[in-house]
Design a protein around this motif. Structure first.
Motif, PDB file in Angstrom:
ATOM      1  N   GLN A 130     -10.754  99.751 -12.157  1.00 41.28           N
ATOM      2  CA  GLN A 130     -10.741 100.856 -13.112  1.00 41.28           C
ATOM      3  C   GLN A 130      -9.322 101.269 -13.490  1.00 41.28           C
ATOM      4  OE1 GLN A 130     -12.956 104.177 -11.576  1.00 41.28           O
ATOM      5  NE2 GLN A 130     -14.686 102.911 -10.936  1.00 41.28           N
ATOM      6  N   ARG A 131      -8.335 100.844 -12.711  1.00 45.37           N
ATOM      7  CA  ARG A 131      -6.958 101.274 -12.940  1.00 45.37           C
ATOM      8  C   ARG A 131      -6.371 100.606 -14.178  1.00 45.37           C
ATOM      9  NH1 ARG A 131      -3.181 100.679  -8.087  1.00 45.37           N
ATOM     10  NH2 ARG A 131      -2.528 102.830  -8.488  1.00 45.37           N
ATOM     11  N   PRO A 132      -5.355 101.227 -14.807  1.00 48.67           N
ATOM     12  CA  PRO A 132      -4.671 100.586 -15.930  1.00 48.67           C
ATOM     13  C   PRO A 132      -4.062  99.259 -15.495  1.00 48.67           C
ATOM     14  CG  PRO A 132      -4.079 102.906 -15.773  1.00 48.67           C
ATOM     15  CD  PRO A 132      -4.851 102.579 -14.531  1.00 48.67           C
ATOM     16  N   ALA A 133      -3.900  98.353 -16.448  1.00 47.21           N
ATOM     17  CA  ALA A 133      -3.400  97.011 -16.137  1.00 47.21           C
ATOM     18  C   ALA A 133      -2.047  97.067 -15.428  1.00 47.21           C
ATOM     19  CB  ALA A 133      -3.295  96.190 -17.413  1.00 47.21           C
ATOM     20  N   GLY A 134      -1.156  97.928 -15.900  1.00 41.91           N
ATOM     21  CA  GLY A 134       0.154  98.032 -15.279  1.00 41.91           C
ATOM     22  C   GLY A 134       0.084  98.458 -13.835  1.00 41.91           C
ATOM     23  N   SER A 135      -0.808  99.364 -13.526  1.00 38.37           N
ATOM     24  CA  SER A 135      -0.973  99.830 -12.143  1.00 38.37           C
ATOM     25  C   SER A 135      -1.524  98.726 -11.255  1.00 38.37           C
ATOM     26  CB  SER A 135      -1.903 101.046 -12.107  1.00 38.37           C
ATOM     27  OG  SER A 135      -1.329 102.135 -12.804  1.00 38.37           O
ATOM     28  N   ARG A 136      -2.431  97.910 -11.798  1.00 41.09           N
ATOM     29  CA  ARG A 136      -2.970  96.796 -11.015  1.00 41.09           C
ATOM     30  C   ARG A 136      -1.881  95.777 -10.701  1.00 41.09           C
ATOM     31  NH1 ARG A 136      -7.272  97.198 -14.849  1.00 41.09           N
ATOM     32  NH2 ARG A 136      -6.698  95.207 -15.816  1.00 41.09           N
ATOM     33  N   LEU A 137      -1.058  95.469 -11.687  1.00 38.83           N
ATOM     34  CA  LEU A 137       0.031  94.512 -11.469  1.00 38.83           C
ATOM     35  C   LEU A 137       1.029  95.040 -10.443  1.00 38.83           C
ATOM     36  CD1 LEU A 137       0.639  93.422 -15.170  1.00 38.83           C
ATOM     37  CD2 LEU A 137      -0.340  92.009 -13.356  1.00 38.83           C
ATOM     38  N   SER A 138       1.373  96.321 -10.553  1.00 32.35           N
ATOM     39  CA  SER A 138       2.329  96.907  -9.609  1.00 32.35           C
ATOM     40  C   SER A 138       1.798  96.875  -8.188  1.00 32.35           C
ATOM     41  CB  SER A 138       2.656  98.345 -10.018  1.00 32.35           C
ATOM     42  OG  SER A 138       3.327  98.383 -11.260  1.00 32.35           O
ATOM     43  N   ALA A 139       0.523  97.202  -8.022  1.00 33.35           N
ATOM     44  CA  ALA A 139      -0.066  97.203  -6.688  1.00 33.35           C
ATOM     45  C   ALA A 139      -0.120  95.799  -6.102  1.00 33.35           C
ATOM     46  CB  ALA A 139      -1.472  97.807  -6.737  1.00 33.35           C
ATOM     47  N   ALA A 140      -0.370  94.804  -6.954  1.00 30.53           N
ATOM     48  CA  ALA A 140      -0.460  93.420  -6.480  1.00 30.53           C
ATOM     49  C   ALA A 140       0.899  92.882  -6.058  1.00 30.53           C
ATOM     50  CB  ALA A 140      -1.074  92.533  -7.552  1.00 30.53           C
ATOM     51  N   LEU A 161       3.922  87.823 -12.665  1.00 31.87           N
ATOM     52  CA  LEU A 161       2.482  87.996 -12.500  1.00 31.87           C
ATOM     53  C   LEU A 161       1.821  88.293 -13.841  1.00 31.87           C
ATOM     54  CD1 LEU A 161       0.376  87.989 -10.224  1.00 31.87           C
ATOM     55  CD2 LEU A 161       0.621  90.475 -10.089  1.00 31.87           C
ATOM     56  N   ARG A 162       2.511  89.044 -14.696  1.00 35.84           N
ATOM     57  CA  ARG A 162       1.965  89.344 -16.020  1.00 35.84           C
ATOM     58  C   ARG A 162       1.804  88.058 -16.852  1.00 35.84           C
ATOM     59  NH1 ARG A 162       2.333  94.321 -18.138  1.00 35.84           N
ATOM     60  NH2 ARG A 162       4.280  94.722 -16.990  1.00 35.84           N
ATOM     61  N   ALA A 163       2.737  87.114 -16.685  1.00 41.50           N
ATOM     62  CA  ALA A 163       2.626  85.835 -17.387  1.00 41.50           C
ATOM     63  C   ALA A 163       1.399  85.055 -16.915  1.00 41.50           C
ATOM     64  CB  ALA A 163       3.895  85.016 -17.164  1.00 41.50           C
ATOM     65  N   GLN A 164       1.071  85.234 -15.642  1.00 43.65           N
ATOM     66  CA  GLN A 164      -0.087  84.541 -15.071  1.00 43.65           C
ATOM     67  C   GLN A 164      -1.386  85.237 -15.461  1.00 43.65           C
ATOM     68  OE1 GLN A 164       0.242  84.090 -10.838  1.00 43.65           O
ATOM     69  NE2 GLN A 164      -1.684  82.974 -10.645  1.00 43.65           N
ATOM     70  N   PHE A 165      -1.322  86.589 -15.570  1.00 42.65           N
ATOM     71  CA  PHE A 165      -2.509  87.390 -15.922  1.00 42.65           C
ATOM     72  C   PHE A 165      -2.140  88.298 -17.094  1.00 42.65           C
ATOM     73  CE2 PHE A 165      -2.848  86.483 -11.370  1.00 42.65           C
ATOM     74  CZ  PHE A 165      -4.135  85.949 -11.285  1.00 42.65           C
ATOM     75  N   PRO A 166      -2.106  87.768 -18.330  1.00 47.46           N
ATOM     76  CA  PRO A 166      -1.645  88.541 -19.491  1.00 47.46           C
ATOM     77  C   PRO A 166      -2.429  89.825 -19.732  1.00 47.46           C
ATOM     78  CG  PRO A 166      -1.836  86.203 -20.020  1.00 47.46           C
ATOM     79  CD  PRO A 166      -2.465  86.394 -18.677  1.00 47.46           C
ATOM     80  N   GLU A 167      -3.697  89.838 -19.369  1.00 42.67           N
ATOM     81  CA  GLU A 167      -4.519  91.031 -19.578  1.00 42.67           C
ATOM     82  C   GLU A 167      -4.475  91.976 -18.376  1.00 42.67           C
ATOM     83  OE1 GLU A 167      -5.823  91.570 -22.524  1.00 42.67           O
ATOM     84  OE2 GLU A 167      -4.987  89.636 -23.145  1.00 42.67           O
ATOM     85  N   GLY A 168      -3.700  91.613 -17.382  1.00 46.98           N
ATOM     86  CA  GLY A 168      -3.607  92.456 -16.198  1.00 46.98           C
ATOM     87  C   GLY A 168      -4.826  92.398 -15.307  1.00 46.98           C
ATOM     88  N   ASP A 169      -5.677  91.368 -15.493  1.00 53.78           N
ATOM     89  CA  ASP A 169      -6.928  91.282 -14.745  1.00 53.78           C
ATOM     90  C   ASP A 169      -6.738  90.583 -13.401  1.00 53.78           C
ATOM     91  OD1 ASP A 169      -6.329  88.914 -15.975  1.00 53.78           O
ATOM     92  OD2 ASP A 169      -8.392  88.463 -16.585  1.00 53.78           O
ATOM     93  N   VAL A 170      -5.700  90.997 -12.686  1.00 57.72           N
ATOM     94  CA  VAL A 170      -5.444  90.465 -11.352  1.00 57.72           C
ATOM     95  C   VAL A 170      -6.473  91.025 -10.377  1.00 57.72           C
ATOM     96  CG1 VAL A 170      -3.786  92.316 -10.867  1.00 57.72           C
ATOM     97  CG2 VAL A 170      -3.675  90.188  -9.566  1.00 57.72           C
ATOM     98  N   ALA A 171      -6.843  90.251  -9.379  1.00 57.29           N
ATOM     99  CA  ALA A 171      -7.838  90.699  -8.402  1.00 57.29           C
ATOM    100  C   ALA A 171      -7.233  91.722  -7.455  1.00 57.29           C
ATOM    101  CB  ALA A 171      -8.363  89.509  -7.608  1.00 57.29           C
ATOM    102  N   CYS A 172      -8.077  92.554  -6.893  1.00 56.37           N
ATOM    103  CA  CYS A 172      -7.634  93.546  -5.911  1.00 56.37           C
ATOM    104  C   CYS A 172      -7.087  92.830  -4.680  1.00 56.37           C
ATOM    105  CB  CYS A 172      -8.804  94.440  -5.519  1.00 56.37           C
ATOM    106  SG  CYS A 172      -8.400  95.673  -4.260  1.00 56.37           S
ATOM    107  N   PRO A 173      -5.849  93.107  -4.284  1.00 51.51           N
ATOM    108  CA  PRO A 173      -5.294  92.458  -3.095  1.00 51.51           C
ATOM    109  C   PRO A 173      -6.063  92.871  -1.843  1.00 51.51           C
ATOM    110  CG  PRO A 173      -3.570  93.515  -4.415  1.00 51.51           C
ATOM    111  CD  PRO A 173      -4.879  94.004  -4.937  1.00 51.51           C
ATOM    112  N   PRO A 174      -6.185  92.003  -0.869  1.00 49.39           N
ATOM    113  CA  PRO A 174      -6.927  92.347   0.353  1.00 49.39           C
ATOM    114  C   PRO A 174      -6.274  93.457   1.159  1.00 49.39           C
ATOM    115  CG  PRO A 174      -5.781  90.244   0.597  1.00 49.39           C
ATOM    116  CD  PRO A 174      -5.681  90.615  -0.848  1.00 49.39           C
ATOM    117  N   GLN A 175      -4.966  93.669   0.951  1.00 49.06           N
ATOM    118  CA  GLN A 175      -4.248  94.697   1.692  1.00 49.06           C
ATOM    119  C   GLN A 175      -4.262  96.050   0.974  1.00 49.06           C
ATOM    120  OE1 GLN A 175      -2.857  92.004   0.345  1.00 49.06           O
ATOM    121  NE2 GLN A 175      -1.194  92.636  -1.026  1.00 49.06           N
ATOM    122  N   TRP A 176      -5.088  96.196  -0.054  1.00 46.26           N
ATOM    123  CA  TRP A 176      -5.150  97.428  -0.848  1.00 46.26           C
ATOM    124  C   TRP A 176      -6.573  97.958  -0.808  1.00 46.26           C
ATOM    125  CZ3 TRP A 176      -7.328 100.080  -4.831  1.00 46.26           C
ATOM    126  CH2 TRP A 176      -6.562 101.078  -5.452  1.00 46.26           C
ATOM    127  N   GLY A 177      -6.716  99.265  -0.597  1.00 43.29           N
ATOM    128  CA  GLY A 177      -8.060  99.825  -0.544  1.00 43.29           C
ATOM    129  C   GLY A 177      -8.053 101.309  -0.284  1.00 43.29           C
TER     130      GLY A 177
END
Length: 217
Positions: A130-140, A161-177
């Motif tokens: 649900q987070r904005p794309a930028g926040s997801r990339l920063s957390a990852a 990472l943005r080049a790898q996931f242009p839409e910011g649709d990176v998966a939730c890291p296992p160390q984040w929750g």
């Protein structure tokens, strides 16, 4: 250039917003919190969810920081973070904490103390998406609370990472929750004139019932 120092001892604030009486309190502290929280949201929605999270390490050294409340109900009060952060390390060692809400415009504080547990992984994953794309990339990219050589290093990692996931649709890291604090004690504080504040505590007794007591200011 020298500047005149402010005499902090001369600063005063008079609390004249309202009062808090025993007959006004709900029997359940979560219900009482809900009333105050909704009023805070109505007054200033962008600040109402900010809460101080206080933790301590195994040596008893405390640490406090602002986090954002993301959910609350009868089960507890929840927020999300990197498990590798300082707060994550503290909670792994000592899973007890206190939350503090301060709503200055209403001259109110709420303290909530209790045991902390991790939320199920699927809760963290659902909120992460649900987070904005930028926040997801920063957390990852970020290993929160750990040293980094420079900001440029962080920004380069995010761009890669943005080049790898242009839409910011990176998966939730296992160390984040998420974490949830299960309350054992609440304190509701209402500022009053002449520092004769209203303070009430709710304490969970051995039979699982909440008891209420007024405290001296």
């Amino acid at each position: 250039m020298s500047q005149d120092k402010v005499d902090l001892s001369s600063l005063r604030r008079e609390y004249v917003v309202g009062d808090l009486n025993r007959e006004d309190l709900q029997d359940n502290p979560v219900d009482q919190f809900g009333i105050w929280f909704e009023q805070a949201l109505h007054a200033y929605a962008d600040e109402a969810t900010a809460m101080t999270l206080a933790t301590a390490d195994t040596e008893g050294m405390p640490s406090a920081r602002i986090v954002l409340l993301k959910q609350y109900d009868a089960q507890g009060f929840s927020w999300f973070t990197d498990y590798r952060s300082e707060k994550g390390a503290h909670l792994a060692q000592n899973p007890q904490a206190e939350l503090l809400f301060y709503w200055s415009g209403q001259s109110r504080q709420v303290r909530i103390r209790g045991q902390v547990e991790k939320l199920p992984a699927e809760a963290g994953q659902a909120y992460f998406q649900q987070r904005p794309a930028g926040s997801r990339l920063s957390a990852a990219v970020s290993c929160q609370s750990h040293p980094v050589e420079s900001r440029a290093v962080l920004e380069a990692a995010i761009e890669a990472l943005r080049a790898q996931f242009p839409e910011g649709d990176v998966a939730c890291p296992p160390q984040w929750g998420g974490y949830r604090l299960r309350p054992q004690r609440f304190e509701f504080w209402q500022g009053r004139p002449s520092r004769l504040h209203d303070r009430f505590i709710y304490q969970l007794n051995d039979s699982g019932q909440w008891t209420i007591q007024r405290l001296q200011p």
